[in-house]
Design an enzyme around this catalytic site. Structure first.
Site, PDB file in Angstrom:
ATOM      1  N   GLU A  77      -5.162 -11.601   7.807  1.00  0.00           N
ATOM      2  CA  GLU A  77      -6.079 -10.439   7.694  1.00  0.00           C
ATOM      3  C   GLU A  77      -7.188 -11.034   6.859  1.00  0.00           C
ATOM      4  O   GLU A  77      -7.741 -10.133   6.088  1.00  0.00           O
ATOM      5  CB  GLU A  77      -5.331  -9.410   7.132  1.00  0.00           C
ATOM      6  CG  GLU A  77      -4.465  -9.659   5.700  1.00  0.00           C
ATOM      7  CD  GLU A  77      -3.710  -8.614   5.306  1.00  0.00           C
ATOM      8  OE1 GLU A  77      -3.782  -7.411   5.886  1.00  0.00           O
ATOM      9  OE2 GLU A  77      -2.880  -8.666   4.326  1.00  0.00           O
ATOM     10  N   ASP A 101      -7.676  -4.929   7.233  1.00  0.00           N
ATOM     11  CA  ASP A 101      -8.163  -6.023   6.346  1.00  0.00           C
ATOM     12  C   ASP A 101      -9.128  -7.002   7.177  1.00  0.00           C
ATOM     13  O   ASP A 101     -10.127  -7.369   6.712  1.00  0.00           O
ATOM     14  CB  ASP A 101      -7.215  -6.915   5.352  1.00  0.00           C
ATOM     15  CG  ASP A 101      -7.030  -5.929   4.264  1.00  0.00           C
ATOM     16  OD1 ASP A 101      -7.946  -5.678   3.495  1.00  0.00           O
ATOM     17  OD2 ASP A 101      -5.567  -5.765   3.896  1.00  0.00           O
ATOM     18  N   HIS A 135       0.749  -1.363  -0.057  1.00  0.00           N
ATOM     19  CA  HIS A 135      -0.062  -0.054   0.007  1.00  0.00           C
ATOM     20  C   HIS A 135       0.800   1.313   0.031  1.00  0.00           C
ATOM     21  O   HIS A 135       0.292   2.274   0.082  1.00  0.00           O
ATOM     22  CB  HIS A 135      -0.929  -0.061   1.167  1.00  0.00           C
ATOM     23  CG  HIS A 135      -1.907  -1.183   1.271  1.00  0.00           C
ATOM     24  ND1 HIS A 135      -2.947  -1.134   0.064  1.00  0.00           N
ATOM     25  CD2 HIS A 135      -2.286  -2.210   1.909  1.00  0.00           C
ATOM     26  CE1 HIS A 135      -3.748  -2.161   0.151  1.00  0.00           C
ATOM     27  NE2 HIS A 135      -3.452  -2.928   1.242  1.00  0.00           N
ATOM     28  N   ARG A 176       7.403  -5.098   2.852  1.00  0.00           N
ATOM     29  CA  ARG A 176       6.080  -6.087   2.791  1.00  0.00           C
ATOM     30  C   ARG A 176       5.943  -6.201   1.330  1.00  0.00           C
ATOM     31  O   ARG A 176       5.842  -5.044   0.695  1.00  0.00           O
ATOM     32  CB  ARG A 176       5.078  -5.436   3.343  1.00  0.00           C
ATOM     33  CG  ARG A 176       3.689  -5.899   3.083  1.00  0.00           C
ATOM     34  CD  ARG A 176       2.403  -5.565   3.935  1.00  0.00           C
ATOM     35  NE  ARG A 176       1.951  -4.153   3.407  1.00  0.00           N
ATOM     36  CZ  ARG A 176       0.734  -4.073   3.780  1.00  0.00           C
ATOM     37  NH1 ARG A 176      -0.046  -4.725   4.697  1.00  0.00           N
ATOM     38  NH2 ARG A 176       0.345  -2.629   3.807  1.00  0.00           N
TER      39      ARG A 176
END
Ligand code: 3PY
Ligand code: MG
Length: 263
Positions: free
Chosen positions: A147, A173, A46, A71
């Protein structure tokens, strides 16, 4: 090889405070790295970050005491390989929902015979030392994000994955799937139960439990709850909050909070 200090911290049951970067800048990564974090994660899911940004950011973090992590955007062996070659000392993989996905993730992080990572350590040799290939399988940290509803249902099978160091909760999430709204600090009973479940099952499997939080106070509460790895908000949240506080202090007002899960 430069050993992974996070693995040692986990063995000694010391808390790990992990910074989280979404801003594509080597300079801000370097600033963050000098603030006292144990680890810093470059967020390719993200964050507004491409591979060449990530490379500069990993280089910048390497000049600081923080351990560089990344990530990935998804469970993609090619992206995992390139980030490890670029010097990430651990990978956080989002949306792990089954034991098979966890096995594929760990395999992408390990050289044969333990896994399927292709050989070409590139910058990892510069940061880690020439014996990196010999020790990388034991030093690279692997964290699977829990998640999804399926990930929660398959939690024990995921935690059974050979070579997986632990799990990391993505509370936005997870709350979205469990309660219908994304809220990292959700107090919904289903979220509270899910978080307790991840914590207790990780402990039972002898694996690390981590979680994303929206502030230092929230992260402190997670450490007190038993999590070993916490992220006290990302750089975007911290920048926005610091700016709002500075403006409010200048005008003698109290800082407004923004509603969207820590932003
Ligand atoms: C989540 O909360 O879902 C995350 O992935 C944290 O960035
Ligand atoms: Mg998420």
């Amino acid at each position: 090889m430069r050993m992974n200090r996070l693995k040692e911290a986990f063995r000694q049951q010391l808390p790990v405070v992990n910074g989280w970067l979404a801003i594509p800048s080597g300079y801000s990564a370097e600033i963050a790295g000098h603030q006292g974090y144990d680890a810093i994660t470059v967020d390719m899911q993200h964050g507004m970050i491409d591979f060449s940004n990530a490379l500069s950011m990993l280089q910048a973090i390497s000049c600081t005491p923080a351990v560089p992590l990344a990530r990935v955007a998804c469970n993609d062996p090619a992206q995992i390989m390139r980030l490890l070659d670029a010097g990430a000392w651990g990978i956080i993989c989002p949306m792990i929902s089954s034991a098979e996905q966890a096995r594929q993730f760990v395999s992408a992080c390990r050289y044969p015979p333990l896994g399927t990572r292709s050989f070409g350590p590139a910058r990892a040799l510069l940061y880690g030392g020439k014996d990196y290939p010999q020790y990388a399988n034991g030093e690279i940290l692997t964290l699977a994000m829990i998640e999804t509803r399926e990930g929660l249902a398959n939690l024990d099978a995921i935690l059974d994955t050979e070579g997986l160091d632990g799990v990391f909760i993505g509370p936005n999430d997870l709350s979205l799937t469990l309660t219908g709204s994304a809220s990292a600090e959700s107090q919904h009973p289903d979220m509270l139960a899910a978080i307790e479940l991840v914590l207790s099952r990780s402990g039972a499997h002898g694996k690390v439990a981590g979680i994303f939080c929206t502030s230092g106070d929230a992260a402190a509460a997670r450490l007190a709850q038993g999590f070993q790895l916490v992220t006290p908000a990302n750089d975007v949240m911290q920048l926005g909050r610091a700016a709002r506080e500075a403006i409010a202090a200048t005008l003698g007002k109290s800082a407004p909070t923004r509603g969207v899960s820590g932003y």
